[in-house]
Design an enzyme around this catalytic site. Structure first.
Site, short mmCIF file in Angstrom:
data_model
loop_
_atom_site.label_atom_id
_atom_site.label_comp_id
_atom_site.label_asym_id
_atom_site.label_seq_id
_atom_site.Cartn_x
_atom_site.Cartn_y
_atom_site.Cartn_z
N CYS A 124 0.80 -1.22 0.00
CA CYS A 124 0.00 0.00 0.00
C CYS A 124 0.84 1.27 0.00
O CYS A 124 0.30 2.37 -0.16
CB CYS A 124 -0.94 -0.01 1.20
SG CYS A 124 -1.98 -1.48 1.25
N HIS A 168 -2.79 7.61 6.97
CA HIS A 168 -3.05 6.34 6.28
C HIS A 168 -4.47 5.89 6.61
O HIS A 168 -5.19 5.45 5.72
CB HIS A 168 -2.02 5.30 6.72
CG HIS A 168 -2.08 4.02 5.97
ND1 HIS A 168 -2.02 3.97 4.60
CD2 HIS A 168 -2.21 2.73 6.39
CE1 HIS A 168 -2.10 2.70 4.20
NE2 HIS A 168 -2.23 1.94 5.27
N GLU A 187 -1.25 4.64 14.34
CA GLU A 187 -0.87 5.90 13.67
C GLU A 187 -1.11 7.12 14.55
O GLU A 187 -0.22 7.99 14.66
CB GLU A 187 -1.61 6.03 12.34
CG GLU A 187 -1.10 7.20 11.50
CD GLU A 187 -1.71 7.26 10.12
OE1 GLU A 187 -1.26 8.09 9.30
OE2 GLU A 187 -2.65 6.47 9.83
N LYS A 235 -9.68 7.97 3.12
CA LYS A 235 -10.16 6.60 2.87
C LYS A 235 -11.57 6.39 3.39
O LYS A 235 -12.24 5.44 2.98
CB LYS A 235 -9.21 5.59 3.51
CG LYS A 235 -7.86 5.44 2.81
CD LYS A 235 -7.05 4.31 3.42
CE LYS A 235 -5.68 4.18 2.77
NZ LYS A 235 -4.76 5.27 3.12
N HIS A 270 -9.85 2.03 0.36
CA HIS A 270 -8.39 1.88 0.30
C HIS A 270 -7.98 1.47 -1.11
O HIS A 270 -8.30 0.36 -1.57
CB HIS A 270 -7.96 0.84 1.32
CG HIS A 270 -6.48 0.77 1.54
ND1 HIS A 270 -5.56 1.48 0.80
CD2 HIS A 270 -5.73 0.06 2.45
CE1 HIS A 270 -4.34 1.23 1.22
NE2 HIS A 270 -4.42 0.37 2.22
N PHE A 279 1.57 -3.50 3.91
CA PHE A 279 1.93 -4.83 4.37
C PHE A 279 3.42 -5.05 4.13
O PHE A 279 3.98 -4.68 3.10
CB PHE A 279 1.15 -5.91 3.62
CG PHE A 279 -0.29 -6.03 4.00
CD1 PHE A 279 -0.80 -5.41 5.13
CD2 PHE A 279 -1.17 -6.80 3.23
CE1 PHE A 279 -2.14 -5.53 5.48
CE2 PHE A 279 -2.50 -6.93 3.57
CZ PHE A 279 -2.99 -6.30 4.69
#
Length: 417
Positions: A165, A305, A316, A337, A342, A403
């Site tokens: 991502c 994110h 985060e 998002k 996403h 990831f």
């Protein structure tokens, strides 16, 4: 060696909120919702039956029928967004040095639908390998960068970045670094993804990564909400033109913002889970600030994110408080998002565009779908819930994490001569 200044001169987007930059930005500011029931395939046997699809996208509006068959959906999104960004930047290949114009394009997965369809076709056959001759070229993650350069004649550095991502954010950081080191004048960079298909939904369901809120899909992407149950899969593309400042000025380009700095790091912790204390995120943001020569107090806005996952949405904000201290509570934080879902490998560039336009327009888009505070999240932070906020934004940061523990942060600031 003095580093060259890098500015943003072109933007292009294909998103669940609209198929160009203006539609995308208007949707963000309005708090529009890009999520709905999946239309691209039969989801009746899937745990998740909704996503943030790109809507009203007809490849025949951009490519002739024969040409369109050569491109996976992810590449189509990428090429259309790059076309818009290049046109938006007013680039005439005949008036620039093509050897100093490059393309760095990202995808976390590449042509997943092409791969799925070809393998299923083979598995359902008699064992005779009747694969489409475009199978491999349509599938590979680097092919969009090649197609963009071929179409526009950009002969400089050309490659793909793949870091889950964080892929598109990595492409932007690479383009920024190559220009300021004098390796090129113009780069088209960004990312595209099209994983809303049987393999994408089924695979993320198997990981328990995406929301299964089929009874209320419009509210499924709810970053920082206590009852979030996973991210909502989105698709689309974002393209950004980065340009060396003097080169942009010489050709009279419109400048949206200046690229101030970029930071990259690794969690070195887990295959899919973020470090619980956000250590990699702290390092990434701190590196971006150092690269930009800025202090934490200089940041006005952070596009997080913010995926709507149980662990990521805790880590985060912890990282933001750890790095920014008391100043964290004066920053307008958001997660776009909540509206787009996403976009995986395209998220970094789509959200960079949102951050650039926030700086340009002095508007922070909202985080929608918030209902219940999570006691594990510092709710004194300003997540810009519900409605867009107008405020002066001199400097803004955007985070993208992937990831494998990949982290990327990019800082944009108002351009000053």
């Amino acid at each position: 060696m003095s580093l060259k200044r890098v500015v943003v001169t072109g933007l292009g987007a294909v998103t669940p909120l609209g198929n160009n930059v203006n539609e995308y930005w208007e949707g963000l500011v309005k708090g529009a919702n890009g999520c709905d029931k999946i239309t691209l395939f039969d989801t009746s046997k899937f745990k998740t039956q909704f996503a943030c699809e790109v809507k009203n996208f007809d490849p025949k509006a951009y490519f002739d029928r024969k040409e369109a068959r050569k491109y996976d959906r992810y590449a189509q999104f990428g090429m259309v967004s790059a076309d818009e960004a290049i046109a938006n930047a007013g680039i005439d290949i005949n008036s620039i040095d093509p050897e100093r114009a490059g393309v760095i394009w990202a995808s976390g997965i590449g042509g997943l639908k092409t791969f799925f369809d070809e393998v299923v076709s083979y598995a359902n056959g008699d064992g005779t390998p009747r694969f489409n001759p475009f199978f491999i070229p349509k599938m590979i993650a680097d092919i969009t960068a090649g197609h963009i350069s071929i179409k526009h004649g950009f002969m400089g550095p050309n490659y793909a970045t793949v870091s889950a991502c964080s892929s598109a954010a990595n492409s932007l950081v690479d383009a920024f670094n190559l220009i300021r080191l004098g390796k090129g004048d113009i780069f088209v960079s960004g990312g595209s993804e099209a994983a809303v298909n049987e393999a994408g939904i089924g695979g993320f369901n198997a990981m328990h990564a995406i929301s299964t809120r089929n009874d209320d899909p419009k509210t499924a992407s709810r970053p920082f909400d206590k009852d979030r149950d996973g991210f909502v899969l989105g698709e689309g593309a974002g393209a950004v033109v980065f340009e060396e400042l003097e080169h942009a000025k010489k050709r009279g380009a419109t400048i949206y913002a200046e690229v101030a700095g970029g930071g990259l790091s690794a969690d070195a912790y887990h295959m899919t889970s973020p470090h619980p204390e956000g250590k990699g995120a702290v390092l990434s943001m701190r590196s971006a600030l150092k690269d930009a020569g800025l202090n934490p107090e200089d940041i006005d806005h952070i596009n997080t994110h913010g995926t709507s996952t149980p662990l990521g949405d805790i880590a985060e904000p912890k990282a933001i408080v750890e790095l920014f201290k008391d100043h964290a509570y004066t920053i307008n934080i958001n997660s776009t998002k909540s509206m787009t879902g996403h976009l995986l490998g395209a998220a970094g560039s789509a959200e960079a565009i949102a951050t650039i336009l926030a700086v340009t327009n002095d508007v922070v888009p909202p985080t929608i779908n918030h209902f219940t505070d999570d006691p594990e999240i510092d709710n004194k932070l300003n997540f810009t819930f519900y409605n867009a906020v107008e405020r002066t934004i001199n400097t803004a940061l955007t985070n993208t994490f992937g990831f494998g523990g990949h982290n990327a942060s990019i800082i944009f600031k108002k351009y000053k001569a």
